[in-house]
Design a protein around this motif. Structure first.
Motif, PDB file in Angstrom:
ATOM      1  N   ARG A  57       0.813  -1.214   0.000  1.00  0.00           N
ATOM      2  CA  ARG A  57       0.000   0.000   0.000  1.00  0.00           C
ATOM      3  C   ARG A  57       0.849   1.268   0.000  1.00  0.00           C
ATOM      4  N   ASP A  58       2.022   1.217   0.663  1.00  0.00           N
ATOM      5  CA  ASP A  58       2.871   2.418   0.715  1.00  0.00           C
ATOM      6  C   ASP A  58       3.337   2.819  -0.689  1.00  0.00           C
ATOM      7  N   ASN A 101       1.069   5.475  -2.362  1.00  0.00           N
ATOM      8  CA  ASN A 101       0.920   6.833  -1.801  1.00  0.00           C
ATOM      9  C   ASN A 101       1.054   7.900  -2.883  1.00  0.00           C
ATOM     10  N   GLY A 102       0.030   8.766  -2.957  1.00  0.00           N
ATOM     11  CA  GLY A 102       0.098   9.884  -3.897  1.00  0.00           C
ATOM     12  C   GLY A 102      -0.246   9.513  -5.333  1.00  0.00           C
TER      13      GLY A 102
END
Lengths: 271, 271
Positions: free
Chosen positions: A37-38, A41-42
């Motif tokens: 999931r990281d 990000n964005g």
């Protein structure tokens, strides 16, 4: 082994942004990607999923949901909300599966954490069903029983998957967590019989292991009988990807393109 | 808890020579000492045993024998010889028990190491019987399966003790190695029913654990339910010592007299 069943976790090549990982994996002939999931990000999650598929990569799963237990009821509620968000993200990404690192709170007995895990999964199952996303209980090595998972053997994961008894609950088998277990072969068979074997993760156990979390080895560099365990998994009829998941301060500090070539060589020869 | 069943391992206060440990333990009201073989280097073993007894300390066991497995037959033979020497040393010291850290060789399958452990114990059993010294199989945490022990659950230790079926073979239960096991209570009961429960070791699991070997915690400083596990052990009829075995770079760097006082306080209140 050819590469048709090779997937690599984005965390394995953590220094690369996911766009680079998609491009490099694809060019190297890798056929699957497991997305942490990281790494999203964005990003626009749908577009990132499309980019992977357009590059010829299957999206194998989203890592990770879980972390249900807490002595604090508000944190348990927050965890359930977060798992529902993960299910939405998986649906947007086009990932058919979420791997659950189930969690554990050292401030309460393991039995309580285990019940909270089961209750937490049950609480998000309707969302999983609506989104057509499966949840995989991943038993973690007993050295993570304090804070990462109160589910530490495949027998426990099988028990819980059987208790939840849903087509949207399965089990993830990771050789790193389970290789030491004298009941591993029989529990893999049981998992397969139940049609619960949803994911298979590989890496190796470094000798010596210098860090509890980030010293996993490349396949063949340690003492895990990966081919033997993969044989047991395939005997159940499992036909999914072999996912390379390596957390390693050592490998993250190297040139990632060279590391990717080493992964592919180790996958072909030592997995 | 009073101190009548408190034993401390010499390695817990490693900076102290054994003579200092005997003196300090005795003055503090500790009633037992568990002797590591390295503490006997350069000593007359009989005299050291007499010194401990004359100071009011029971000698609970000698640590450690074991390390039977190897891919090299000559190393396996050397291990058997070394275990025979350990039995002689235990007899000279007046220790009724040797704790076995059974060993594991990452160059061969765990099943092979397990068979070599059983064969190794069988090979030294006649010496143990002649010397009237019992051998305790200690299951070690799965994070030590690569090089320290292929026996990683109490079920495995119980299985092996039952297979060897000798009054000179028992099992050592250490909360550090076993606390995570969902079958711990039932396996402790089984161990007790067989009259195999020969030793009980305590310390705590530090959260987080920074080192795989030398970051054990003082009782109460971690997440192990020590009192609950001690309750299960005592329900079997076990009436032996509670042995404090802490390997800790942190504690070894402290003043050992102050550490001893902390051990006694933690023993009274958190064990």
């Amino acid at each position: 082994m050819d590469l048709s069943k090779l997937s690599i976790h984005t965390i394995t090549t953590k220094p690369w942004p996911i766009e680079t990982a998609i491009d490099e994996f694809s060019k190297a002939g890798v056929k699957g990607i497991t997305v942490w999931r990281d790494a999203l990000n964005g990003r626009d999650i749908r577009q990132t999923g499309a980019l992977a598929r357009d590059s010829g990569l299957s999206i194998v799963s989203l890592c990770r949901g879980g972390f249900f237990p807490s002595t604090d009821v508000n944190k348990r509620k927050a965890a359930i909300d977060d798992n529902k968000r993960a299910i939405e993200e998986a649906a947007q990404l086009g990932a058919p599966l979420i791997v659950l690192v189930c969690g554990s709170d050292p401030g309460q007995p393991l039995e309580v954490s285990r019940q909270q895990i089961q209750d937490g999964i049950a609480a998000v199952l309707p969302d999983a069903k609506d989104a057509n996303v499966k949840l995989a209980i991943e038993p973690l090595h007993p050295m993570y029983a304090d804070t990462r998972s109160a589910i530490n053997t495949l027998a426990q994961a099988n028990d819980m998957a059987e208790a939840l008894n849903s087509p949207f609950v399965g089990v993830a088998v990771d050789v790193y967590h389970l290789w030491w277990d004298p009941n591993l072969e029989s529990e893999i068979k049981r998992c397969g019989r139940n049609n619960h074997l949803a994911a298979f993760h590989i890496c190796d156990w470094s000798v010596p292991t210098k860090d509890l979390l980030n010293d996993r080895g490349l396949m063949g560099d340690g003492c895990i009988p990966i081919k033997k365990i993969r044989g047991w998994v395939e005997e159940t009829g499992f036909n999914g990807f072999n996912e390379v998941e390596i957390f390693s301060n050592h490998w993250w500090a190297q040139d990632q393109s060279q590391f990717l070539q080493k992964i592919i060589k180790a996958y072909r020869e030592k997995s």
